[in-house]
Write a protein that holds these residues in place. Structure first.
Motif, PDB file in Angstrom:
ATOM      1  N   GLY A  71       0.946  -1.381   0.150  1.00 53.39           N
ATOM      2  CA  GLY A  71       0.058   0.047  -0.034  1.00 53.39           C
ATOM      3  C   GLY A  71       0.806   1.355  -0.154  1.00 53.39           C
ATOM      4  N   GLY A  72       0.265   2.663  -0.314  1.00 50.91           N
ATOM      5  CA  GLY A  72       1.052   3.808  -0.489  1.00 50.91           C
ATOM      6  C   GLY A  72       0.509   5.046  -0.315  1.00 50.91           C
ATOM      7  N   ASP A  73       1.058   6.338  -0.851  1.00 47.12           N
ATOM      8  CA  ASP A  73       0.623   7.572  -0.843  1.00 47.12           C
ATOM      9  C   ASP A  73       0.150   8.019  -2.279  1.00 47.12           C
ATOM     10  N   THR A  74      -0.652   9.119  -1.987  1.00 48.97           N
ATOM     11  CA  THR A  74      -0.857   9.725  -3.205  1.00 48.97           C
ATOM     12  C   THR A  74       0.059  10.649  -4.047  1.00 48.97           C
ATOM     13  N   GLY A 118      -2.427  -0.528  -5.646  1.00 42.51           N
ATOM     14  CA  GLY A 118      -2.921  -1.850  -5.070  1.00 42.51           C
ATOM     15  C   GLY A 118      -2.806  -3.254  -5.975  1.00 42.51           C
ATOM     16  N   THR A 133       1.864   1.140  -5.344  1.00 40.76           N
ATOM     17  CA  THR A 133       1.563   0.646  -3.802  1.00 40.76           C
ATOM     18  C   THR A 133      -0.006   0.990  -3.589  1.00 40.76           C
ATOM     19  N   LYS A 134      -0.155   2.394  -4.026  1.00 41.01           N
ATOM     20  CA  LYS A 134      -1.507   3.105  -3.723  1.00 41.01           C
ATOM     21  C   LYS A 134      -2.630   2.313  -4.613  1.00 41.01           C
ATOM     22  N   ILE A 191      -5.692   8.832  -6.521  1.00 42.42           N
ATOM     23  CA  ILE A 191      -4.459   9.378  -6.877  1.00 42.42           C
ATOM     24  C   ILE A 191      -4.653  10.702  -7.390  1.00 42.42           C
ATOM     25  N   LYS A 193      -8.635   5.380  -7.640  1.00 39.93           N
ATOM     26  CA  LYS A 193      -7.806   4.764  -6.477  1.00 39.93           C
ATOM     27  C   LYS A 193      -7.409   5.954  -5.582  1.00 39.93           C
ATOM     28  N   LYS A 217       5.607   3.985  -4.742  1.00 38.42           N
ATOM     29  CA  LYS A 217       4.562   4.504  -3.941  1.00 38.42           C
ATOM     30  C   LYS A 217       3.185   4.566  -4.755  1.00 38.42           C
ATOM     31  N   LEU A 218       3.291   4.809  -6.039  1.00 40.28           N
ATOM     32  CA  LEU A 218       2.102   4.909  -7.024  1.00 40.28           C
ATOM     33  C   LEU A 218       1.502   3.538  -7.257  1.00 40.28           C
TER      34      LEU A 218
END
Length: 316
Positions: free
Chosen positions: A6-9, A164, A161-162, A33, A31, A158-159
């Motif tokens: 999982g991650g950040d925007t 999924g 991960t966000k 972003i 998602k 990060k992308l």
């Protein structure tokens, strides 16, 4: 190795307002972003992409660069290097520049890299046939990643991960074989299905009827392969050793289809030999079905399969 976390925007922009970019942009916003918008050669198509994704049309490429952390180049392959040169005019420090071509490595973005960007090839393993791709379908797709993956905290990781989605990392020297793999299981399968459908049409069905007829068969085979693997999903005359059926097929085939039939059938015979050796090895531990002469193991106790091999041209 597959990764899935999982991650950040992050702020993402697109260069090229086509089916891939609009579908991905819509999915990214779904998602959570942040989408900066689109830049393209034609205002009409770029505005349409911005409208569909509720984002912004950029008339100036530099403005899109400034507003974005990650830029996806989703143009035809032969334009990517041109875009790369255009991007090198701007400040690219702390920017990630990606293209979505499966056949080109991240090295095609050499100018962007020289001017401070981290560069990548991010390829979604999916056939985008429209700008309105089902978001549920996109949740299932894998991405391949090639480029400057320094650590799990990079913007690209990060992308992903966000999102999924599962993905795997590959090296820059794999682009040709990677793209070949995609073409074999996608474009060439489409071609093979079209060839098979031709024979149904020869029976009097139209294309729509033929496709409706083969759909359960094709879908069932794909599901079986997914559930059980290739060897355990084998069916048909080659597996059974029905030599007369194979001979009749060759007689009925159009001349331009005979080589395709023989090559694919010979591969089925190899898979059959693996299946037979595995079955036989349950009672005879001396059989090693990974050895090169696995076909000979099959032929030693199955004359019908050896005969099929000869009919298919495996033996001169």
């Amino acid at each position: 190795m597959l990764y899935h976390y999982g991650g950040d925007t992050i702020r993402v922009g697109f260069i090229g307002p086509g089916k891939v970019s609009v579908s991905l942009a819509h999915y990214f916003t779904h998602k959570g972003i942040k989408l900066t918008g689109f830049y393209g050669n034609t205002v009409l198509n770029t505005q349409e992409a911005a409208n569909i994704t509720k984002s912004k049309l950029y008339y100036n490429l530099e403005d899109l660069v400034k507003k974005s952390d990650i830029l996806f180049i989703t143009t035809p392959d032969d334009i990517i290097s041109t875009i790369d040169k255009q991007l090198s005019k701007f400040d690219l420090n702390n920017k990630s520049i990606c293209h979505t071509s499966g056949s080109l490595s991240s090295n095609v973005l050499i100018n962007a890299k020289c001017y401070g960007a981290l560069t990548y090839s991010i390829h979604p393993i999916f056939a985008f046939s429209s700008k309105n791709t089902d978001l549920k379908e996109l949740e299932k797709i894998f991405f391949s990643v090639e480029g400057e993956i320094t650590n799990k905290n990079s913007e690209i990781i990060k992308l992903l991960t966000k999102l999924g989605n599962k993905y795997f990392i590959r090296s820059s020297d794999t682009s040709s074989i990677y793209h070949l793999a995609n073409v074999l299981v996608s474009n060439l399968v489409l071609s093979l299905l079209e060839i098979g459908t031709e024979y149904f049409i020869n029976l009097g069905l139209n294309e729509k009827e033929a496709l409706e007829a083969i759909y359960p068969l094709v879908k069932g085979n794909i599901q079986s392969i997914f559930d059980k693997g290739f060897v355990k999903s084998l069916t048909g005359p080659v597996v059974r050793g029905d030599i007369m059926t194979v001979k009749n097929h060759i007689l009925m085939l159009k001349e331009e289809h005979k080589d395709i039939y023989k090559v694919l059938s010979l591969n089925l015979l190899k898979l059959t030999s693996l299946k037979e050796c595995r079955d036989y090895s349950t009672t005879n531990n001396s059989v090693d079905f990974y050895q090169e002469n696995v076909l000979n193991n099959l032929f030693s106790h199955s004359k019908k399969h050896k005969d099929i091999y000869e009919v298919l041209g495996g033996i001169e």
